[in-house]
Design a protein around this motif. Structure first.
Motif, PDB file in Angstrom:
ATOM      1  N   ALA A  46       0.706  -1.104  -0.155  1.00 46.35           N
ATOM      2  CA  ALA A  46      -0.071   0.093  -0.115  1.00 46.35           C
ATOM      3  C   ALA A  46       0.663   1.278   0.185  1.00 46.35           C
ATOM      4  O   ALA A  46       0.180   2.043  -0.427  1.00 46.35           O
ATOM      5  N   LEU A  47       2.038   1.044   0.491  1.00 51.43           N
ATOM      6  CA  LEU A  47       2.880   2.433   0.764  1.00 51.43           C
ATOM      7  C   LEU A  47       4.253   2.030   0.343  1.00 51.43           C
ATOM      8  O   LEU A  47       4.962   1.254   0.934  1.00 51.43           O
ATOM      9  N   TYR A  48       4.745   2.704  -0.640  1.00 50.88           N
ATOM     10  CA  TYR A  48       6.240   2.351  -1.228  1.00 50.88           C
ATOM     11  C   TYR A  48       7.210   3.618  -1.177  1.00 50.88           C
ATOM     12  O   TYR A  48       6.722   4.800  -1.553  1.00 50.88           O
ATOM     13  N   ASP A  49       8.397   3.195  -0.922  1.00 45.62           N
ATOM     14  CA  ASP A  49       9.628   4.190  -0.702  1.00 45.62           C
ATOM     15  C   ASP A  49      10.312   4.278  -2.093  1.00 45.62           C
ATOM     16  O   ASP A  49      11.123   3.128  -2.496  1.00 45.62           O
ATOM     17  N   LEU A  50      10.357   5.220  -2.980  1.00 43.61           N
ATOM     18  CA  LEU A  50      10.819   5.151  -4.402  1.00 43.61           C
ATOM     19  C   LEU A  50      12.527   5.302  -4.277  1.00 43.61           C
ATOM     20  O   LEU A  50      13.001   5.174  -5.303  1.00 43.61           O
ATOM     21  N   SER A  51      12.922   5.751  -2.974  1.00 44.30           N
ATOM     22  CA  SER A  51      14.307   5.863  -3.104  1.00 44.30           C
ATOM     23  C   SER A  51      14.992   4.589  -2.245  1.00 44.30           C
ATOM     24  O   SER A  51      16.144   4.428  -2.155  1.00 44.30           O
ATOM     25  N   VAL A  77      -7.444  14.126  -8.903  1.00 45.31           N
ATOM     26  CA  VAL A  77      -7.865  12.901  -7.867  1.00 45.31           C
ATOM     27  C   VAL A  77      -6.253  12.408  -7.657  1.00 45.31           C
ATOM     28  O   VAL A  77      -5.876  12.155  -6.548  1.00 45.31           O
ATOM     29  N   TYR A  78      -5.819  11.789  -8.772  1.00 47.79           N
ATOM     30  CA  TYR A  78      -4.415  11.198  -8.600  1.00 47.79           C
ATOM     31  C   TYR A  78      -3.413  12.069  -8.136  1.00 47.79           C
ATOM     32  O   TYR A  78      -2.575  11.706  -7.311  1.00 47.79           O
ATOM     33  N   MET A  79      -3.474  13.058  -8.681  1.00 41.24           N
ATOM     34  CA  MET A  79      -2.284  14.111  -8.013  1.00 41.24           C
ATOM     35  C   MET A  79      -2.519  14.361  -6.550  1.00 41.24           C
ATOM     36  O   MET A  79      -1.531  14.615  -5.674  1.00 41.24           O
ATOM     37  N   ARG A  80      -3.797  14.721  -6.329  1.00 43.73           N
ATOM     38  CA  ARG A  80      -4.045  14.985  -4.855  1.00 43.73           C
ATOM     39  C   ARG A  80      -3.787  13.711  -4.105  1.00 43.73           C
ATOM     40  O   ARG A  80      -3.042  13.934  -2.928  1.00 43.73           O
ATOM     41  N   CYS A  81      -4.055  12.282  -4.405  1.00 38.70           N
ATOM     42  CA  CYS A  81      -3.623  11.087  -3.776  1.00 38.70           C
ATOM     43  C   CYS A  81      -1.869  11.284  -3.470  1.00 38.70           C
ATOM     44  O   CYS A  81      -1.270  11.068  -2.401  1.00 38.70           O
ATOM     45  N   LEU A  82      -1.193  11.647  -4.505  1.00 33.10           N
ATOM     46  CA  LEU A  82       0.175  11.666  -4.463  1.00 33.10           C
ATOM     47  C   LEU A  82       0.668  12.901  -3.555  1.00 33.10           C
ATOM     48  O   LEU A  82       1.556  12.672  -2.871  1.00 33.10           O
ATOM     49  N   GLN A  83      -0.057  14.080  -3.604  1.00 33.37           N
ATOM     50  CA  GLN A  83       0.643  15.051  -2.760  1.00 33.37           C
ATOM     51  C   GLN A  83       0.335  14.932  -1.257  1.00 33.37           C
ATOM     52  O   GLN A  83       1.056  14.979  -0.397  1.00 33.37           O
ATOM     53  N   GLN A  84      -1.114  14.128  -0.936  1.00 29.38           N
ATOM     54  CA  GLN A  84      -0.956  13.906   0.352  1.00 29.38           C
ATOM     55  C   GLN A  84      -0.077  12.829   0.878  1.00 29.38           C
ATOM     56  O   GLN A  84       0.217  12.849   2.118  1.00 29.38           O
ATOM     57  N   THR A  85       0.164  11.880   0.095  1.00 28.75           N
ATOM     58  CA  THR A  85       1.167  10.747   0.295  1.00 28.75           C
ATOM     59  C   THR A  85       2.394  11.587   0.712  1.00 28.75           C
ATOM     60  O   THR A  85       3.281  11.323   1.803  1.00 28.75           O
ATOM     61  N   HIS A  86       2.900  12.493  -0.127  1.00 26.69           N
ATOM     62  CA  HIS A  86       4.218  13.257   0.090  1.00 26.69           C
ATOM     63  C   HIS A  86       4.190  14.134   1.272  1.00 26.69           C
ATOM     64  O   HIS A  86       5.231  14.071   1.977  1.00 26.69           O
ATOM     65  N   GLU A  87       3.098  14.418   1.627  1.00 28.31           N
ATOM     66  CA  GLU A  87       2.798  15.604   2.798  1.00 28.31           C
ATOM     67  C   GLU A  87       3.186  14.506   4.309  1.00 28.31           C
ATOM     68  O   GLU A  87       3.481  14.998   5.149  1.00 28.31           O
ATOM     69  N   LEU A  88       2.548  13.349   4.144  1.00 26.75           N
ATOM     70  CA  LEU A  88       2.697  12.455   5.308  1.00 26.75           C
ATOM     71  C   LEU A  88       3.857  11.515   5.416  1.00 26.75           C
ATOM     72  O   LEU A  88       4.145  11.492   6.474  1.00 26.75           O
ATOM     73  N   HIS A  89       4.334  11.344   4.117  1.00 29.51           N
ATOM     74  CA  HIS A  89       5.422  10.248   4.410  1.00 29.51           C
ATOM     75  C   HIS A  89       6.702  10.642   3.429  1.00 29.51           C
ATOM     76  O   HIS A  89       7.590  10.007   3.480  1.00 29.51           O
TER      77      HIS A  89
END
Length: 257
Positions: A46-51, A77-89
């Motif tokens: 569900a959550l991935y670290d691209l580094s 909505v896809y960009m909003r999900c990406l942004q939320q993921t970046h803000e949290l993780h």
């Protein structure tokens, strides 16, 4: 077989295809107040670290989401999900489809996700504390809960196809799912392979579900000799407007060199 881990492929062009369309469909479902069921048969972590070393080893994310972010407006909505993921993780985090579902759906919606790989399942449970997470065969899990409550909703079938027999058995599973849940949006993701291994599966699916939407995009292989050259979605009961959204996305993929 339990060797597959999506971290090696997270954020690749197939994910961009699958996740952007999935996010749009979930957003469409939540435009009405009625609650929905979201079911996923092969959830991953569900959550991935691209580094992470695994992601960097294949370079698929660099050829994927890192390359094509400008395809989508910031309010998609896809960009909003990406942004939320970046803000949290953090900026290197990428949401898998279960995380996109969590970020898109509401408190009164019901999320049920299966993952058989023990390490991936443990990570999935940590990432999705509000979902019903099963360590189980996803195909069997879906058979056991259909039709779901609430009846309105979507199921994503996203196997790794590590088990080659999946190409032969999936049409039978989906035929039973569609019979049990005739109002559900049932979505199968599949790879487009130079070997053509997916071809007979698609013929069987189209014969059984002639009104479904089959949407495919093509892209260059991630590296020399890589057998996946495209991504497909087979959607039973496609929501209104999906065909147009999918066609617009295909135009973007057609521009890739």
């Amino acid at each position: 077989m339990l060797s597959y881990q999506h971290i090696y492929h997270a954020g690749n062009l197939a994910d961009v295809h699958k996740h952007s369309v999935l996010a749009w469909m979930l957003d469409y479902l939540t435009r009405k107040d009625k609650p929905v069921s979201y079911i996923e048969t092969h959830g991953g972590r569900a959550l991935y670290d691209l580094s992470a070393d695994e992601a960097l080893k294949t370079g698929e994310a660099a050829q994927g989401i890192a390359r094509v972010k400008d395809w989508f407006p910031s309010n998609h909505v896809y960009m909003r999900c990406l942004q939320q993921t970046h803000e949290l993780h953090g900026e290197n985090a990428y949401p898998g489809s279960p995380m996109i579902a969590v970020q898109t759906l509401r408190d009164n919606d019901v999320l049920t996700v299966a993952e058989l790989h023990p390490a991936e399942h443990n990570a999935l449970e940590l990432a999705l504390p509000t979902a019903k997470v099963h360590r189980a065969d996803g195909f069997a899990m879906a058979h056991s809960i259909l039709p779901p409550t609430p009846r309105r909703g979507l199921m994503l079938i996203d196997p790794s196809f590590e088990v080659k027999e999946d190409y032969a058995t999936i049409p039978g599973h989906i035929k039973k799912y569609a019979r049990a849940w005739n109002v559900g949006i049932i979505v199968l993701w599949y790879p487009i392979l130079t070997s053509g291994a997916h071809s007979n599966m698609l013929k069987a699916l189209e014969k059984d579900h002639p009104t479904a939407l089959r949407h495919e995009v093509r892209f260059p292989p991630a590296r020399p000799g890589h057998g996946m050259v495209g991504s497909g979605l087979f959607v039973i009961n496609p929501p209104f407007g999906l065909a147009e959204q999918a066609a617009n996305l295909k135009t973007r993929f057609d521009q890739l060199k």
